[in-house]
Design a protein around this motif. Structure first.
Motif, PDB file in Angstrom:
ATOM      1  N   ALA A 167      36.791  81.894  51.112  1.00 60.81           N
ATOM      2  CA  ALA A 167      36.664  80.547  51.670  1.00 60.81           C
ATOM      3  C   ALA A 167      37.748  79.602  51.185  1.00 60.81           C
ATOM      4  O   ALA A 167      38.116  78.676  51.886  1.00 60.81           O
ATOM      5  N   GLU A 179      28.235  77.859  48.306  1.00 59.66           N
ATOM      6  CA  GLU A 179      27.550  77.927  49.604  1.00 59.66           C
ATOM      7  C   GLU A 179      28.534  78.271  50.720  1.00 59.66           C
ATOM      8  O   GLU A 179      28.246  79.090  51.596  1.00 59.66           O
ATOM      9  N   GLU A 180      29.709  77.643  50.678  1.00 55.01           N
ATOM     10  CA  GLU A 180      30.717  77.899  51.709  1.00 55.01           C
ATOM     11  C   GLU A 180      31.256  79.320  51.609  1.00 55.01           C
ATOM     12  O   GLU A 180      31.516  79.975  52.625  1.00 55.01           O
ATOM     13  N   LYS A 215      28.670  81.667  53.041  1.00 54.42           N
ATOM     14  CA  LYS A 215      28.664  81.502  54.491  1.00 54.42           C
ATOM     15  C   LYS A 215      29.873  82.201  55.125  1.00 54.42           C
ATOM     16  O   LYS A 215      29.742  82.885  56.156  1.00 54.42           O
ATOM     17  N   THR A 216      31.049  82.059  54.514  1.00 55.97           N
ATOM     18  CA  THR A 216      32.262  82.672  55.051  1.00 55.97           C
ATOM     19  C   THR A 216      32.182  84.189  55.015  1.00 55.97           C
ATOM     20  O   THR A 216      32.534  84.873  55.986  1.00 55.97           O
ATOM     21  N   GLY A 254      37.934  71.141  48.662  1.00 58.61           N
ATOM     22  CA  GLY A 254      37.183  70.791  49.860  1.00 58.61           C
ATOM     23  C   GLY A 254      37.219  69.322  50.196  1.00 58.61           C
ATOM     24  O   GLY A 254      37.913  68.514  49.590  1.00 58.61           O
ATOM     25  N   LYS A 266      28.588  73.557  46.306  1.00 59.85           N
ATOM     26  CA  LYS A 266      29.008  73.514  47.703  1.00 59.85           C
ATOM     27  C   LYS A 266      30.055  74.578  48.002  1.00 59.85           C
ATOM     28  O   LYS A 266      30.069  75.177  49.074  1.00 59.85           O
TER      29      LYS A 266
END
Length: 483
Positions: A454, A304-305, A308-309, A89, A301
Motif C-alpha cells: 500500500a 487497515e489500508e 485492504k490493498t 497518507g 490506518k
C-alpha cells in the motif's frame, strides 16, 4: 504562518496551523481569477468581472472557500516541513476557526513514521542449504531437455503412461453441464499431472474413440473447488519417441559437440540456479532475523489500508486470472475465512515493518542509487513483467513510479548490507560467501516481495506532503455566517 505539533501516539500527530489573513491574498486573487473564467455577468466581458460584483452576485463565501482549498496544501506542506515530519497518507483536516479578514486556523491529523531504534545486526547468523548438484540432478535436467525434442506418432492401441492423448472433456455438477465445463481437442501427456486428478486412471487403457467417466474436484472456473462428474473422450493416442542421448543429440539441442560438454554445462547451470536460490534463502532468513530484533508500532490506518490493498490484489487480480473466487481459493487451500484474514493481517504487518526498517537502514547507511543500478533493476523488472525495457520504462515514467523503483533498489542495498554483516552457514557447517551479483539481485527481489503493497511509493520523501488535504468542513458556510 505558525504551526505546532502535538504527538497523539507514536504513529500519529496533530498539526495546528495559524495563517494571518494577509498570507491568503495570493490564493484570494487566484480564486477571483478562477471564478472570473467560469461565470458570465451581463454588462461585463468574461474574465473582466470586478471582485465586488463577484462578491455581490455569487457571495464572498464562495470566493473564500475556493481560496482556502487552494491555500491549504501549501500551508499544510510548510507545516510538515517545519515540523520535520515523515508523514504517511492523507491528513484529516478541520477548519477550526475562520472569519473573513481574520486569521485562518486549521488542524491536520496525520499518520507519521515511528521513530526506529535499529539494533546491532552484525551478530545475525542463519543457516541455508548447501549447494550440491548430484548426477541425478543432471540426469533429470538432460531428460527434460530430451523431452522437448521428442516426436509423436499416432498409434492404434490403448493409451499407456507417458503417451500423448487428445481429449474432449465435459464437466457436470448436480447433473447439469457447466457453461465453462466443456473443452475439446485438449492435448495431454499422461502422467504429467497437468489436468484434473483422476484423468490418468480414466484414460489409461482406452483406445481412440473410447470414453470414461470419473469424479474430480475442479481447480478453476465457475465451480472451482466443487466436485464434478467428468466425461472424457479419447480422440487420438500418440506415442512419444525420445532421441538417443548421444553426441548427435548434443549438437541438435545445444551449441556443444559432445554429450560430455552438454552434461558439464547442465551441471554449471544447475549450480548457478542453486547458488541464486541459496542467496535468496539467506536474504529472507536474515531479513526475518532482523525484524525479530526490532519492535515497531504500526499506524492503524496504514495497517487497515495495507490489509485492504493485499486482499484487493488477491481477490480481484490474482484469483481472477486463475478463474477462481475467494471461496473456491480457500477451499483449495483448506483454509477458513478467519484463517485467511489472520494470514493477510500477519503479512501486512510484516510488509509495513520491512519497509520501515529497510528505509531506516537506507538513511542510516546513507545509501544512494546510481543510474546504472536503477537501469539494471528496471531491466530485471521488465523481463519479469514480459514487457520490453522501453515499454516498461515508459509505463513507469508515465505512472510516476520512478521513486518507487529507486526505493526498491535502495531497500535491496540495505538488506544486502545486513547480509554482508551477518554470518551465513550452510547445512554442511561451511560459511557461505555469497556471489555479489546474486546477493544484490536476490536482496532486491526479497525486499520488494516483503515490502508494503500500500505504501511502497507513497512514503518516498515529500510525496505524501504534496498531496492536497481535504477539509472535513468547508469554510464557505462559516465565512458567509461570520463575514
Amino acid at each position: 504562518m505558525k504551526s505546532a505539533v502535538e504527538t497523539l501516539n507514536p504513529t500519529r500527530v496533530r498539526l495546528t496551523v495559524e495563517v494571518p489573513f494577509e498570507e491568503l491574498k495570493p490564493s484570494l486573487d487566484a480564486a477571483y481569477k478562477k471564478i472570473n473564467q467560469q461565470v458570465s455577468v451581463p454588462g461585463f466581458r468574461k474574465g473582466k468581472v470586478p471582485a465586488r460584483i463577484i462578491d455581490q452576485r455569487f457571495g464572498r463565501g464562495a470566493v473564500l472557500e475556493e481560496a482556502i482549498q487552494d491555500a491549504l496544501p501549501k500551508f499544510y506542506t510548510d507545516a510538515v516541513n517545519e515540523g520535520e515530519l515523515k508523514v504517511l497518507g492523507q491528513p484529516e483536516v478541520d477548519i477550526a476557526e475562520f472569519n473573513d479578514g481574520e486569521q485562518l486556523t486549521f488542524t491536520a491529523e496525520v499518520d507519521v513514521r515511528p521513530e526506529i531504534e535499529l539494533p546491532a545486526y552484525d551478530g545475525i547468523e542463519v543457516t541455508v542449504d548447501a549447494v550440491e548438484v548430484t548426477d541425478e540432478d543432471v540426469d533429470k535436467s538432460i531428460e527434460q531437455l530430451r523431452g522437448r525434442f521428442a516426436t509423436v506418432n499416432t498409434v492404434e492401441r490403448a493409451a499407456a503412461d507417458g503417451d500423448v492423448v487428445v481429449l474432449d472433456l465435459e464437466a457436470r455438477v448436480d447433473g447439469e453441464v457447466l457453461e465453462d465445463g466443456v473443452a475439446k481437442g485438449v492435448t495431454y501427456t499422461i502422467g504429467s499431472g497437468e489436468l484434473l486428478d483422476g484423468v490418468d486412471e480414466a484414460v489409461i487403457g482406452l483406445e481412440a474413440g473410447g470414453s470414461a467417466t470419473f469424479t474430480s474436484e475442479l481447480k478453476g472456473g465457475s465451480a472451482a473447488g466443487r466436485s464434478a462428474e467428468i466425461t472424457v473422450n479419447v480422440t487420438t493416442v500418440q506415442e512419444r519417441e525420445l532421441p538417443e542421448l548421444d553426441d548427435e543429440f548434443a549438437q541438435l539441442a545445444s551449441e556443444f559437440d559432445t554429450m560430455e560438454e552438454l552434461r558439464a554445462d547442465s551441471r554449471r547451470r544447475l549450480e548457478q540456479m542453486k547458488q541464486y536460490d541459496q542467496a535468496t534463502d539467506a536474504q529472507q532468513k536474515v531479513l526475518d532475523a532482523l525484524l525479530d530484533l526490532v519492535e515497531i508500532p504500526l499506524p492503524e490506518k496504514l495497517l487497515e489500508e495495507e490489509i485492504k490493498t493485499r486482499k484487493h490484489n488477491l481477490e480481484h487480480h490474482q484469483l481472477g486470472q486463475m478463474g477462481l473466487d475467494l471461496d473456491g481459493y480457500l477451499k483449495i487451500q483448506n483454509k477458513t475465512h478467519e484463517e485467511y484474514d489472520a494470514e493477510v493481517e500477519a503479512e501486512a504487518k510484516k510488509g509495513i515493518k520491512t519497509q520501515f526498517v529497510l528505509d531506516e537502514l537506507v538513511a542510516k547507511e546513507q545509501l544512494s542509487v546510481s543510474q546504472e543500478e536503477l537501469t539494471e533493476h528496471l531491466m530485471r523488472r521488465a523481463a519479469s513483467s514480459g514487457m520490453s525495457p522501453d515499454q516498461f520504462a515508459q509505463a513507469i515514467v508515465e505512472g510516476g513510479q520512478v521513486p518507487m523503483l529507486v526505493g526498491e533498489v535502495a531497500r535491496g542495498k540495505a538488506l544486502a548490507t545486513v547480509v554482508e554483516a551477518a554470518k551465513v552457514v550452510d547445512t554442511n557447517g561451511v560459511e557461505v560467501d555469497l556471489d555479489e551479483d546474486d546477493e544484490e539481485e536476490a536482496a532486491e527481489a526479497v525486499a520488494a516481495e516483503n515490502a508494503s503493497q500500500a505504501v511502497a511509493a507513497e512514503a518516498e520523501e515529500g510525496s505524501a506532503a504534496e498531496e492536497a488535504p481535504e477539509a472535513e468542513a468547508g469554510p464557505a458556510e462559516d465565512a458567509e455566517a461570520k463575514g
